[in-house]
Write a protein that holds these residues in place. Structure first.
Motif, PDB file in Angstrom:
ATOM      1  N   ILE A  16      88.543  57.293  57.974  1.00 36.07           N
ATOM      2  CA  ILE A  16      87.341  58.128  58.006  1.00 36.07           C
ATOM      3  C   ILE A  16      87.140  58.674  59.407  1.00 36.07           C
ATOM      4  O   ILE A  16      87.175  57.918  60.384  1.00 36.07           O
ATOM      5  N   VAL A  17      86.934  59.981  59.507  1.00 44.20           N
ATOM      6  CA  VAL A  17      86.631  60.619  60.788  1.00 44.20           C
ATOM      7  C   VAL A  17      85.170  61.052  60.760  1.00 44.20           C
ATOM      8  O   VAL A  17      84.737  61.754  59.834  1.00 44.20           O
ATOM      9  N   ASN A  18      84.423  60.656  61.771  1.00 45.34           N
ATOM     10  CA  ASN A  18      82.982  60.898  61.783  1.00 45.34           C
ATOM     11  C   ASN A  18      82.552  61.617  63.047  1.00 45.34           C
ATOM     12  O   ASN A  18      83.043  61.354  64.147  1.00 45.34           O
ATOM     13  N   TRP A  19      81.605  62.528  62.876  1.00 48.84           N
ATOM     14  CA  TRP A  19      80.962  63.175  64.032  1.00 48.84           C
ATOM     15  C   TRP A  19      79.493  63.420  63.701  1.00 48.84           C
ATOM     16  O   TRP A  19      79.159  64.290  62.925  1.00 48.84           O
ATOM     17  N   ASN A  20      78.616  62.574  64.241  1.00 47.49           N
ATOM     18  CA  ASN A  20      77.168  62.745  64.115  1.00 47.49           C
ATOM     19  C   ASN A  20      76.677  62.779  62.663  1.00 47.49           C
ATOM     20  O   ASN A  20      75.766  63.524  62.331  1.00 47.49           O
ATOM     21  N   THR A  21      77.275  61.947  61.806  1.00 45.55           N
ATOM     22  CA  THR A  21      76.776  61.825  60.432  1.00 45.55           C
ATOM     23  C   THR A  21      76.568  60.335  60.110  1.00 45.55           C
ATOM     24  O   THR A  21      77.112  59.817  59.150  1.00 45.55           O
ATOM     25  N   ARG A  22      75.771  59.686  60.942  1.00 43.00           N
ATOM     26  CA  ARG A  22      75.598  58.242  60.846  1.00 43.00           C
ATOM     27  C   ARG A  22      75.142  57.796  59.461  1.00 43.00           C
ATOM     28  O   ARG A  22      75.697  56.845  58.891  1.00 43.00           O
ATOM     29  N   ASP A  23      74.135  58.449  58.907  1.00 40.68           N
ATOM     30  CA  ASP A  23      73.603  57.999  57.626  1.00 40.68           C
ATOM     31  C   ASP A  23      74.607  58.205  56.503  1.00 40.68           C
ATOM     32  O   ASP A  23      74.748  57.358  55.608  1.00 40.68           O
ATOM     33  N   ASP A  24      75.319  59.340  56.522  1.00 40.62           N
ATOM     34  CA  ASP A  24      76.378  59.549  55.539  1.00 40.62           C
ATOM     35  C   ASP A  24      77.462  58.492  55.689  1.00 40.62           C
ATOM     36  O   ASP A  24      77.951  57.935  54.708  1.00 40.62           O
ATOM     37  N   LEU A  25      77.850  58.229  56.938  1.00 44.84           N
ATOM     38  CA  LEU A  25      78.901  57.250  57.189  1.00 44.84           C
ATOM     39  C   LEU A  25      78.485  55.871  56.692  1.00 44.84           C
ATOM     40  O   LEU A  25      79.288  55.147  56.088  1.00 44.84           O
ATOM     41  N   ARG A  26      77.245  55.485  56.928  1.00 41.03           N
ATOM     42  CA  ARG A  26      76.766  54.185  56.463  1.00 41.03           C
ATOM     43  C   ARG A  26      76.889  54.080  54.939  1.00 41.03           C
ATOM     44  O   ARG A  26      77.378  53.078  54.408  1.00 41.03           O
ATOM     45  N   ALA A  27      76.454  55.115  54.236  1.00 39.80           N
ATOM     46  CA  ALA A  27      76.529  55.102  52.770  1.00 39.80           C
ATOM     47  C   ALA A  27      77.975  55.105  52.287  1.00 39.80           C
ATOM     48  O   ALA A  27      78.311  54.457  51.287  1.00 39.80           O
ATOM     49  N   CYS A  28      78.836  55.837  52.982  1.00 41.82           N
ATOM     50  CA  CYS A  28      80.253  55.867  52.625  1.00 41.82           C
ATOM     51  C   CYS A  28      80.879  54.487  52.763  1.00 41.82           C
ATOM     52  O   CYS A  28      81.595  54.015  51.868  1.00 41.82           O
ATOM     53  N   LEU A  29      80.608  53.824  53.874  1.00 38.76           N
ATOM     54  CA  LEU A  29      81.159  52.491  54.109  1.00 38.76           C
ATOM     55  C   LEU A  29      80.568  51.471  53.130  1.00 38.76           C
ATOM     56  O   LEU A  29      81.276  50.559  52.670  1.00 38.76           O
ATOM     57  N   ALA A  30      79.298  51.632  52.801  1.00 38.97           N
ATOM     58  CA  ALA A  30      78.677  50.726  51.828  1.00 38.97           C
ATOM     59  C   ALA A  30      79.334  50.880  50.453  1.00 38.97           C
ATOM     60  O   ALA A  30      79.558  49.889  49.740  1.00 38.97           O
ATOM     61  N   ALA A  31      79.666  52.117  50.077  1.00 42.75           N
ATOM     62  CA  ALA A  31      80.326  52.335  48.791  1.00 42.75           C
ATOM     63  C   ALA A  31      81.717  51.712  48.778  1.00 42.75           C
ATOM     64  O   ALA A  31      82.152  51.134  47.777  1.00 42.75           O
ATOM     65  N   LEU A  32      82.437  51.822  49.891  1.00 41.13           N
ATOM     66  CA  LEU A  32      83.751  51.183  49.976  1.00 41.13           C
ATOM     67  C   LEU A  32      83.634  49.664  49.847  1.00 41.13           C
ATOM     68  O   LEU A  32      84.485  49.009  49.242  1.00 41.13           O
ATOM     69  N   ALA A  33      82.585  49.105  50.425  1.00 41.09           N
ATOM     70  CA  ALA A  33      82.385  47.659  50.326  1.00 41.09           C
ATOM     71  C   ALA A  33      81.981  47.246  48.917  1.00 41.09           C
ATOM     72  O   ALA A  33      82.387  46.183  48.427  1.00 41.09           O
ATOM     73  N   GLU A  34      81.205  48.091  48.257  1.00 47.03           N
ATOM     74  CA  GLU A  34      80.734  47.770  46.904  1.00 47.03           C
ATOM     75  C   GLU A  34      81.800  48.014  45.846  1.00 47.03           C
ATOM     76  O   GLU A  34      81.871  47.282  44.850  1.00 47.03           O
ATOM     77  N   HIS A  35      82.631  49.022  46.058  1.00 45.01           N
ATOM     78  CA  HIS A  35      83.659  49.382  45.072  1.00 45.01           C
ATOM     79  C   HIS A  35      85.026  49.426  45.744  1.00 45.01           C
ATOM     80  O   HIS A  35      85.654  50.487  45.849  1.00 45.01           O
ATOM     81  N   PRO A  36      85.518  48.287  46.202  1.00 41.04           N
ATOM     82  CA  PRO A  36      86.740  48.283  47.004  1.00 41.04           C
ATOM     83  C   PRO A  36      88.002  48.438  46.153  1.00 41.04           C
ATOM     84  O   PRO A  36      87.981  48.307  44.931  1.00 41.04           O
ATOM     85  N   TYR A  37      89.072  48.678  46.837  1.00 40.84           N
ATOM     86  CA  TYR A  37      90.413  48.641  46.247  1.00 40.84           C
ATOM     87  C   TYR A  37      90.728  47.186  45.938  1.00 40.84           C
ATOM     88  O   TYR A  37      90.582  46.319  46.806  1.00 40.84           O
ATOM     89  N   THR A  38      91.154  46.895  44.706  1.00 50.10           N
ATOM     90  CA  THR A  38      91.341  45.493  44.296  1.00 50.10           C
ATOM     91  C   THR A  38      92.789  45.137  43.984  1.00 50.10           C
ATOM     92  O   THR A  38      93.072  43.980  43.671  1.00 50.10           O
ATOM     93  N   ARG A  39      93.706  46.102  44.083  1.00 47.15           N
ATOM     94  CA  ARG A  39      95.107  45.808  43.761  1.00 47.15           C
ATOM     95  C   ARG A  39      95.851  45.215  44.956  1.00 47.15           C
ATOM     96  O   ARG A  39      97.030  44.883  44.855  1.00 47.15           O
ATOM     97  N   GLY A  40      95.183  45.113  46.062  1.00 48.80           N
ATOM     98  CA  GLY A  40      95.753  44.564  47.282  1.00 48.80           C
ATOM     99  C   GLY A  40      94.672  44.545  48.340  1.00 48.80           C
ATOM    100  O   GLY A  40      93.487  44.743  48.054  1.00 48.80           O
ATOM    101  N   GLU A  41      95.064  44.334  49.566  1.00 46.01           N
ATOM    102  CA  GLU A  41      94.098  44.282  50.658  1.00 46.01           C
ATOM    103  C   GLU A  41      93.561  45.675  50.980  1.00 46.01           C
ATOM    104  O   GLU A  41      94.278  46.672  50.893  1.00 46.01           O
ATOM    105  N   GLN A  42      92.287  45.753  51.350  1.00 44.87           N
ATOM    106  CA  GLN A  42      91.673  47.012  51.770  1.00 44.87           C
ATOM    107  C   GLN A  42      91.335  46.937  53.252  1.00 44.87           C
ATOM    108  O   GLN A  42      90.731  45.975  53.712  1.00 44.87           O
ATOM    109  N   GLU A  43      91.713  47.985  53.965  1.00 43.36           N
ATOM    110  CA  GLU A  43      91.405  48.122  55.381  1.00 43.36           C
ATOM    111  C   GLU A  43      90.581  49.391  55.557  1.00 43.36           C
ATOM    112  O   GLU A  43      90.830  50.392  54.893  1.00 43.36           O
ATOM    113  N   VAL A  44      89.606  49.361  56.449  1.00 40.14           N
ATOM    114  CA  VAL A  44      88.783  50.535  56.734  1.00 40.14           C
ATOM    115  C   VAL A  44      88.933  50.876  58.211  1.00 40.14           C
ATOM    116  O   VAL A  44      88.713  50.030  59.082  1.00 40.14           O
ATOM    117  N   VAL A  45      89.335  52.120  58.484  1.00 38.10           N
ATOM    118  CA  VAL A  45      89.501  52.603  59.849  1.00 38.10           C
ATOM    119  C   VAL A  45      88.531  53.763  60.058  1.00 38.10           C
ATOM    120  O   VAL A  45      88.553  54.749  59.318  1.00 38.10           O
TER     121      VAL A  45
END
Length: 318
Positions: A16-45
């Motif tokens: 994820i590349v972010n520039w001054n979209t803190r609230d969007d980024l927070r919601a995006c990361l929360a969705a990744l945490a709530e609905h993660p990839y389950t076929r293997g390990e998930q990494e977030v950069v």
């Protein structure tokens, strides 16, 4: 592939590349945490391009498991994406915009789709608005002739001539799996093998057409790119280019310049000079009509746009 490698669950890195979209980024990361990839390990950069809204601090405080690259200067989308891809360790590389929200099972379905298509460099999901309506997220490649027919709106007059709709693909079936030459990179799952063969983003396209250039290079390398409606991602909550009227003018002209740069890189040799000149004139007139300012290109002297110069233009227009 060796049996032991085939038995190893693939790791997915969400980039994820972010520039001054803190609230969007927070919601995006929360969705990744709530609905993660389950076929293997998930990494977030997360690569933060020198935001001044506390984005990097928010990631550190609320998502400590994420890999954070906090830039001192804005490297724009292409440069930031390259940083994220370089930092990622997964076999699967997900390009994800901060204003996108993954839904339950979406990442697993994208990965499963790649398993069925050995020739796929990448796959894109169905993108939907907040109200659930489908976004027109797939286009053809913007060859000069295709863009010229589109600007002249010939597809509206001659709907049965495929060449006239070759850019916007008005007949693309968003309810069916299919090849998708140039999908939005708002959510775009790449194979590492393809990334390593094709390379990263061309940073001569700081904001616009970098993903189109990548797709063109993927095809040139012998890969294909696909779309599947089996995976759905919500998109369009915000975005770094949705700002003031002045900033919109800047982004219109940068998009225009990036398109001309793409033509010079991929289409100049194969396009008849009169056609290329006509297409250039028409899209320039179109950019002027959208902004009301003739010749307002970044740099104002026709030179190359650097990431630093583009960042300054955007800041001054904001």
């Amino acid at each position: 592939m060796p049996d032991d490698a085939a038995a190893t669950p693939p790791k997915l890195s969400a980039c994820i590349v972010n520039w001054n979209t803190r609230d969007d980024l927070r919601a995006c990361l929360a969705a990744l945490a709530e609905h993660p990839y389950t076929r293997g390990e998930q990494e977030v950069v997360v690569v933060d391009n020198a935001s001044v809204d506390g984005s990097a601090e928010m990631v550190r405080a609320e998502f400590p498991g994420a890999v954070l690259v906090a830039n001192d200067a804005n490297r724009n989308y292409a440069g930031g994406t390259n940083q994220a891809l370089e930092a990622a360790t997964g076999d699967l590389l997900l390009l994800l915009n901060p204003d996108a929200r993954v839904t339950p099972g979406a990442l697993d379905r994208l990965a499963e789709f790649l398993d069925t298509k050995p020739d796929a460099a990448a796959v894109a999901p169905k993108l939907v608005h907040k109200d659930g309506t489908v976004q027109a997220s797939v286009r053809g490649f913007p060859a000069p002739a295709a863009v010229l027919w589109d600007v002249l709106k010939l597809a509206r007059v001659w709907r049965n001539v495929p060449a006239f709709g070759a850019y916007r693909l008005p007949r693309f079936d968003y309810g069916a799996m299919g090849e998708a030459p140039q999908p939005m990179a708002s959510c775009f799952l790449l194979r590492r093998e393809a990334y390593e063969k094709v390379g990263g983003m061309d940073e001569r396209f700081p904001l616009f057409f970098n993903d189109v250039d990548w797709c063109l290079r993927a095809y040139e390398a012998g890969f294909r790119i696909y779309y599947t409606p089996e995976a759905t991602v919500q998109h369009g909550y915000g975005g770094t280019t949705r700002r003031s009227a002045a900033r919109r003018r800047v982004t219109v002209w940068e998009s225009h310049r990036a398109l001309l740069r793409l033509w010079d890189k991929h289409y100049k040799e194969g396009t008849a000079p009169p056609l290329l000149a006509l297409a250039t004139l028409v899209v320039t007139l179109g950019a002027w009509a959208r902004t009301g300012r003739w010749g307002e290109s970044l740099g104002r002297g026709g030179g190359e746009t650097t990431p630093e110069g583009l960042h300054r233009e955007l800041e001054h227009a904001g």
